[in-house]
Design an enzyme around this catalytic site. Structure first.
Site, mmCIF file in Angstrom:
data_model
loop_
_atom_site.group_PDB
_atom_site.id
_atom_site.type_symbol
_atom_site.label_atom_id
_atom_site.label_comp_id
_atom_site.label_asym_id
_atom_site.label_seq_id
_atom_site.Cartn_x
_atom_site.Cartn_y
_atom_site.Cartn_z
ATOM 1 N N GLU A 45 -2.387 -0.020 1.050
ATOM 2 C CA GLU A 45 -1.479 0.818 1.831
ATOM 3 C C GLU A 45 -2.127 2.159 2.187
ATOM 4 O O GLU A 45 -2.716 2.822 1.332
ATOM 5 C CB GLU A 45 -0.207 1.056 1.019
ATOM 6 C CG GLU A 45 0.843 1.900 1.708
ATOM 7 C CD GLU A 45 2.026 2.215 0.808
ATOM 8 O OE1 GLU A 45 3.079 2.597 1.344
ATOM 9 O OE2 GLU A 45 1.902 2.085 -0.437
ATOM 10 N N LYS A 118 7.940 -0.398 7.049
ATOM 11 C CA LYS A 118 8.430 -0.434 5.664
ATOM 12 C C LYS A 118 9.930 -0.186 5.611
ATOM 13 O O LYS A 118 10.439 0.795 6.152
ATOM 14 C CB LYS A 118 7.679 0.613 4.848
ATOM 15 C CG LYS A 118 7.955 0.607 3.356
ATOM 16 C CD LYS A 118 6.999 1.576 2.668
ATOM 17 C CE LYS A 118 7.160 1.596 1.163
ATOM 18 N NZ LYS A 118 6.157 2.482 0.526
ATOM 19 N N CYS A 155 4.448 -1.974 -0.343
ATOM 20 C CA CYS A 155 4.651 -1.262 -1.605
ATOM 21 C C CYS A 155 6.076 -1.413 -2.144
ATOM 22 O O CYS A 155 6.407 -2.449 -2.677
ATOM 23 C CB CYS A 155 4.243 0.204 -1.454
ATOM 24 S SG CYS A 155 3.845 0.995 -3.036
#
Length: 292
Positions: A45, A118, A155
């Site tokens: 990331e 995300k 994540c």
């Protein structure tokens, strides 16, 4: 749905404020992975910089660039085309007045198939992402690539079984999770690495899909202290068993090979998706399960 036989690589590396060096280092890992036979190469990331989200600094918004004019994406598109690999590339996206933690999916011919933003944005000591990122609005997606149908979270997304299941329901063969996680500036003794791995191993086991996670390494210092990222990137098979795992502190590439056609048949035979009861899962669609 892409080729049956596939080799997946996960990489990990430290990052500095020399963006050109970070990109060159990431490219070198991709090239090495391709030489080892990898068809899909996962980078961590936000690898172009240190993990700037450890603190709230308005000048870091200048790091974001538009998706369709991003020079790093154009660069890795050329790399993917040259090497014939699938590359998910993490980047900080600016879209007018919105900012996203995003991932571009690049196929083997260099085509950028799309992007994922995300969805779950953390907010805590050392992970001040709500200051920088809007909640993603792309929804959970899958992409048909030369080497199978892949889904990707970023994540904090990796802790949510709903995210993994949504991608598996769309036929994902492989789930990919680029990551930046380590200790917390206020608590250096806290180590979530085993918990972190088990969460994703569960996604693999309950959906019978391959999972790969790529985390950064090294110690990074900011105005709130230092964070040491614990690496431990890994790949699981469709039962959740780890079949490749990196160390906590070494720059490296790990690879594992799979027969996706065989996994698809085993997944069908287990009946997980046959025996689902979506008519009973309404509480998952609520925040409070109907509490008054």
């Amino acid at each position: 749905m892409g080729a049956g036989k596939v080799t997946v690589a996960a990489t990990q590396m430290p990052c500095s404020w020399d963006t050109d060096d970070n990109i060159a280092r990431a490219e070198a890992l991709v090239r090495s992975a391709a030489k080892e036979g990898a068809n899909i190469v996962l980078l961590q990331e936000l690898f172009a910089t240190p993990y700037f989200c450890a603190e709230q600094k308005q000048e870091f918004f200048a790091l974001a660039q538009p998706f369709d004019k991003h020079p790093m994406l154009a660069h890795f598109s050329s790399v993917a085309r040259e090497l014939g690999v699938v590359l998910p590339v993490s980047f900080f996206e600016r879209a007018n007045n919105a900012y996203f933690n995003a991932l571009a999916i690049i196929d083997t011919d260099g085509t950028i198939l799309g992007k994922y933003r995300k969805s779950h944005i953390p907010d805590g000591g050392g992970y001040e992402e709500k200051f920088y990122f809007n909640p993603g609005n792309t929804g959970f997606q899958v992409w048909d690539t030369e080497f199978g149908r892949i889904g990707a979270g970023i994540c904090w997304d990796q802790w949510y079984p709903e995210c993994a299941r949504a991608m598996a329901l769309q036929g994902a063969d492989i789930l990919l999770y680029p990551t930046a996680i380590g200790n917390e500036p206020a608590n250096h003794s806290h180590d979530s690495s085993a918990h972190w791995q088990r969460a994703m191993q569960g996604h693999a086991a309950s959906n019978m899909v391959v999972v790969a996670a790529s985390n950064r390494i090294g110690t990074e210092t900011s105005g709130v202290g230092s964070m040491t990222f614990y690496g431990s990137s890994f790949v699981t098979d469709e039962t959740g068993a780890k079949v490749a795992e990196a160390s906590r502190d070494e720059e490296c590439i790990i690879t594992a090979s799979f027969d996706l056609e065989a996994i698809r048949l085993r997944r069908a035979a287990w009946g997980f998706f046959r025996d689902r009861r979506p008519d009973l899962y309404g509480t998952v669609m609520t925040l409070d399960a109907g509490a008054a």
